[in-house]
Design a protein around this motif. Sequence first.
Motif, mmCIF file in Angstrom:
data_model
loop_
_atom_site.group_PDB
_atom_site.id
_atom_site.type_symbol
_atom_site.label_atom_id
_atom_site.label_comp_id
_atom_site.label_asym_id
_atom_site.label_seq_id
_atom_site.Cartn_x
_atom_site.Cartn_y
_atom_site.Cartn_z
ATOM 1 N N CYS A 99 0.818 -1.212 0.000
ATOM 2 C CA CYS A 99 0.000 0.000 0.000
ATOM 3 C C CYS A 99 0.853 1.265 0.000
ATOM 4 C CB CYS A 99 -0.873 0.069 1.260
ATOM 5 S SG CYS A 99 -1.890 -1.355 1.567
ATOM 6 N N ARG A 103 -1.220 10.193 5.487
ATOM 7 C CA ARG A 103 -1.744 10.245 6.846
ATOM 8 C C ARG A 103 -3.105 10.903 6.859
ATOM 9 N NH1 ARG A 103 2.717 12.268 11.092
ATOM 10 N NH2 ARG A 103 1.172 13.910 11.227
ATOM 11 N N VAL A 104 -3.949 10.457 7.758
ATOM 12 C CA VAL A 104 -5.293 11.016 7.883
ATOM 13 C C VAL A 104 -5.265 12.347 8.622
ATOM 14 C CG1 VAL A 104 -7.579 10.611 8.893
ATOM 15 C CG2 VAL A 104 -6.356 8.739 7.800
ATOM 16 N N GLU A 115 0.479 -4.729 4.312
ATOM 17 C CA GLU A 115 -0.598 -5.183 5.192
ATOM 18 C C GLU A 115 -0.761 -6.688 5.048
ATOM 19 O OE1 GLU A 115 -4.235 -3.181 4.270
ATOM 20 O OE2 GLU A 115 -3.523 -1.270 5.077
ATOM 21 N N ARG A 119 -4.528 -5.528 8.066
ATOM 22 C CA ARG A 119 -3.944 -4.593 9.040
ATOM 23 C C ARG A 119 -2.506 -4.245 8.654
ATOM 24 N NH1 ARG A 119 -4.537 -6.178 14.931
ATOM 25 N NH2 ARG A 119 -4.638 -3.920 15.080
ATOM 26 N N PRO A 126 -2.499 3.182 14.656
ATOM 27 C CA PRO A 126 -3.805 2.520 14.498
ATOM 28 C C PRO A 126 -4.070 2.142 13.042
ATOM 29 C CG PRO A 126 -4.007 4.565 15.756
ATOM 30 C CD PRO A 126 -2.609 4.519 15.236
ATOM 31 N N ASP A 127 -4.955 1.169 12.861
ATOM 32 C CA ASP A 127 -5.257 0.659 11.513
ATOM 33 C C ASP A 127 -5.765 1.729 10.563
ATOM 34 O OD1 ASP A 127 -4.516 -1.759 12.528
ATOM 35 O OD2 ASP A 127 -6.531 -2.616 12.546
ATOM 36 N N ASP A 128 -6.452 2.748 11.068
ATOM 37 C CA ASP A 128 -7.031 3.790 10.208
ATOM 38 C C ASP A 128 -6.189 5.064 10.157
ATOM 39 O OD1 ASP A 128 -7.488 4.550 12.812
ATOM 40 O OD2 ASP A 128 -9.591 5.065 12.511
ATOM 41 N N TYR A 129 -4.918 4.976 10.493
ATOM 42 C CA TYR A 129 -4.042 6.144 10.536
ATOM 43 C C TYR A 129 -3.688 6.665 9.135
ATOM 44 C CZ TYR A 129 -0.290 9.120 12.373
ATOM 45 O OH TYR A 129 0.502 10.178 12.715
ATOM 46 N N THR A 131 -4.678 6.683 4.835
ATOM 47 C CA THR A 131 -5.651 6.459 3.776
ATOM 48 C C THR A 131 -4.908 5.843 2.594
ATOM 49 O OG1 THR A 131 -7.028 8.311 4.431
ATOM 50 C CG2 THR A 131 -7.221 7.592 2.158
ATOM 51 N N ARG A 132 -5.396 4.731 2.110
ATOM 52 C CA ARG A 132 -4.756 4.040 0.989
ATOM 53 C C ARG A 132 -5.074 4.748 -0.323
ATOM 54 N NH1 ARG A 132 -7.263 0.938 4.151
ATOM 55 N NH2 ARG A 132 -6.199 -0.587 5.436
ATOM 56 N N THR A 135 -3.035 0.216 -3.883
ATOM 57 C CA THR A 135 -2.779 -1.073 -3.244
ATOM 58 C C THR A 135 -2.530 -2.130 -4.306
ATOM 59 O OG1 THR A 135 -5.094 -1.726 -3.187
ATOM 60 C CG2 THR A 135 -4.275 -0.554 -1.263
#
Length: 144
Positions: A99, A103-104, A115, A119, A126-129, A131-132, A135
């Motif tokens: 990926c 950063r969010v 991943e 994950r 954290p897993d949602d830190y 944005t892809r 991939t």
Amino acid sequence: MTTPSALERPTGVPFARRLAARLVLLPALALSFLPPRRIRAVLERVRRGAAPATAAQAKNARDALCAVSLRCAGPKGCLPRSLGAALLCRLSGTWPTWCTGVRVVPPFTAHAWIEADGRPVDEGVPDDYFTRLITVAPGGRSSR
């Protein structure tokens, strides 16, 4: 804010695994200089026929890359580290999800990671830190 002055490199990586990591390091570094669409095209070809990597397999590959390369272990080595870990997994017949994204939360930074089981592997966030954006998943599932 302080910056760590020493990098933590994994220990206990078997010799054969370190040797394999050195083997994929040069192609990973070469790939890291290509534009994103070319990287994705190469990885889509390489991943063909590979089984999905488990979290343990992906972590072992990531650790091996960090053990043999200071550049990959460093804070700005995410692209060659993720590419090398994916290629190292492929040598054993598996493929993690590779990926790239951002950063969010501010400030904006780009990042590349692998991943397994949905994950991020050993990223310490954290897993949602992130944005892809791109991939390359095992079994033909890729996205922009």
